[in-house]
Every structure is written in structure tokens, then in C-alpha cells.
Design a protein around this motif. Structure first.
Motif, PDB file in Angstrom:
ATOM      1  N   PHE A 182      51.256   2.793  72.054  1.00 53.94           N
ATOM      2  CA  PHE A 182      50.496   1.544  72.158  1.00 53.94           C
ATOM      3  C   PHE A 182      51.374   0.363  72.567  1.00 53.94           C
ATOM      4  CE2 PHE A 182      47.457   4.134  69.791  1.00 53.94           C
ATOM      5  CZ  PHE A 182      46.373   3.979  70.647  1.00 53.94           C
TER       6      PHE A 182
ATOM      7  N   ALA B 287      51.036   0.709  76.138  1.00 57.85           N
ATOM      8  CA  ALA B 287      49.719   0.213  76.552  1.00 57.85           C
ATOM      9  C   ALA B 287      49.729  -1.313  76.664  1.00 57.85           C
ATOM     10  CB  ALA B 287      48.654   0.664  75.553  1.00 57.85           C
ATOM     11  N   LEU B 288      50.410  -1.978  75.741  1.00 54.44           N
ATOM     12  CA  LEU B 288      50.518  -3.436  75.828  1.00 54.44           C
ATOM     13  C   LEU B 288      51.257  -3.844  77.096  1.00 54.44           C
ATOM     14  CD1 LEU B 288      50.226  -6.298  74.670  1.00 54.44           C
ATOM     15  CD2 LEU B 288      52.392  -5.910  73.465  1.00 54.44           C
TER      16      LEU B 288
ATOM     17  N   HIS C  98      48.948  -3.578  79.982  1.00 53.70           N
ATOM     18  CA  HIS C  98      48.013  -4.708  80.003  1.00 53.70           C
ATOM     19  C   HIS C  98      48.675  -5.951  80.588  1.00 53.70           C
ATOM     20  CE1 HIS C  98      44.249  -3.758  77.817  1.00 53.70           C
ATOM     21  NE2 HIS C  98      44.967  -2.835  77.200  1.00 53.70           N
TER      22      HIS C  98
ATOM     23  N   LEU D  23      42.934  -7.936  74.853  1.00 54.81           N
ATOM     24  CA  LEU D  23      43.809  -7.150  73.988  1.00 54.81           C
ATOM     25  C   LEU D  23      43.213  -6.821  72.629  1.00 54.81           C
ATOM     26  CD1 LEU D  23      47.162  -9.001  74.771  1.00 54.81           C
ATOM     27  CD2 LEU D  23      46.356  -6.834  75.701  1.00 54.81           C
TER      28      LEU D  23
ATOM     29  N   TRP E 189      43.270  -3.046  72.024  1.00 57.35           N
ATOM     30  CA  TRP E 189      44.664  -2.642  71.847  1.00 57.35           C
ATOM     31  C   TRP E 189      45.162  -3.046  70.464  1.00 57.35           C
ATOM     32  CZ3 TRP E 189      48.676  -5.874  70.634  1.00 57.35           C
ATOM     33  CH2 TRP E 189      49.925  -5.264  70.539  1.00 57.35           C
TER      34      TRP E 189
ATOM     35  N   PHE F 178      46.800  -0.721  67.654  1.00 52.51           N
ATOM     36  CA  PHE F 178      48.209  -0.950  67.332  1.00 52.51           C
ATOM     37  C   PHE F 178      48.397  -1.253  65.850  1.00 52.51           C
ATOM     38  CE2 PHE F 178      52.116  -3.556  67.185  1.00 52.51           C
ATOM     39  CZ  PHE F 178      53.001  -2.636  67.717  1.00 52.51           C
TER      40      PHE F 178
END
Length: 116
Positions: free
Chosen positions: A79, A82-83, A86, A94, A97, A101
Motif C-alpha cells: 500500500f 499504491a500511494l 497515486h 486517497l 487507500w 493502509f
């Protein structure tokens, strides 16, 4: 302490497992997100497998604590990536997410607190 550990771990496993299923069945949402973040669609099943492995690893941590620790740490790294994906494309959406997270970080924290 065990109740908090079990609750957070099962919640994190459920969330990540549900996400894994959507990635692995070919649902349109993960594909659209991959397109938005300029990630090749061929990565979607791989990302789904990583989520599934993390989810199963969290549950396996009840029997083998080291596996749970590694799974939770791996999901935190997943994650974090993933951030980065983004932010790389300027996405500020977000909330989803953040839910994932915070949940996997909490799973890692309660796992470490319970076992070590």
C-alpha cells in the motif's frame, strides 16, 4: 490483547482478500484504476495475487507468527507502493487507500504487540 489482535487481523484479511478477489476475477474497477495510474493491465492479476498472499499470510499468522509478521509488513509495503502510484499521476482520491493502509498498519502493530 488477543481479542484486538484477532479482530484487526481478520478485518485486514477480509479487506485485502476482498480486493484480491476483485483483481483476480477481472472486475472492471481494478482495470480502470490501473489505467488511471498508468500501470499495465497485465499487472492487475499479479497485484491481486500479492493481495491474496498477504491476506492468507495474515490468517496463517495465527499458527505461525513469523508468517503473519511478514504478511503484514508486505501489505504495508504494497500500500506504500499504491500511494506512490497515486501521487505519481497526481491522484488525490486517497480515501480508499487510507482505509486499507491504516488497517494493514494496525494489523502489523497489533501482531507485533501480541507476539513480541
Amino acid at each position: 490483547m488477543f481479542a484486538a489482535y484477532a479482530t484487526v487481523t481478520v478485518l485486514a484479511a477480509f479487506l485485502t482478500g476482498s480486493a484480491a478477489v476483485t483483481y483476480l476475477i477481472g472486475h472492471e474497477y481494478p482495470k480502470a484504476q490501473a489505467d488511471l495510474k498508468r500501470i499495465p493491465r497485465s499487472w492487475v492479476p499479479v497485484l491481486g495475487l500479492l493481495l491474496a498472499a498477504g491476506s492468507l499470510g495474515l490468517l496463517a499468522g495465527f499458527a505461525v507468527p513469523l508468517v503473519g509478521t511478514l504478511a503484514a509488513a508486505g501489505l504495508v509495503l504494497y500500500f506504500t507502493g499504491a500511494l506512490i502510484a497515486h501521487l505519481r499521476v497526481g491522484s488525490r482520491n486517497l480515501l480508499g487507500w487510507a482505509v486499507f493502509f491504516v488497517t494493514v498498519v494496525a494489523a502489523l502493530v497489533v501482531h507485533l504487540a501480541h507476539h513480541y
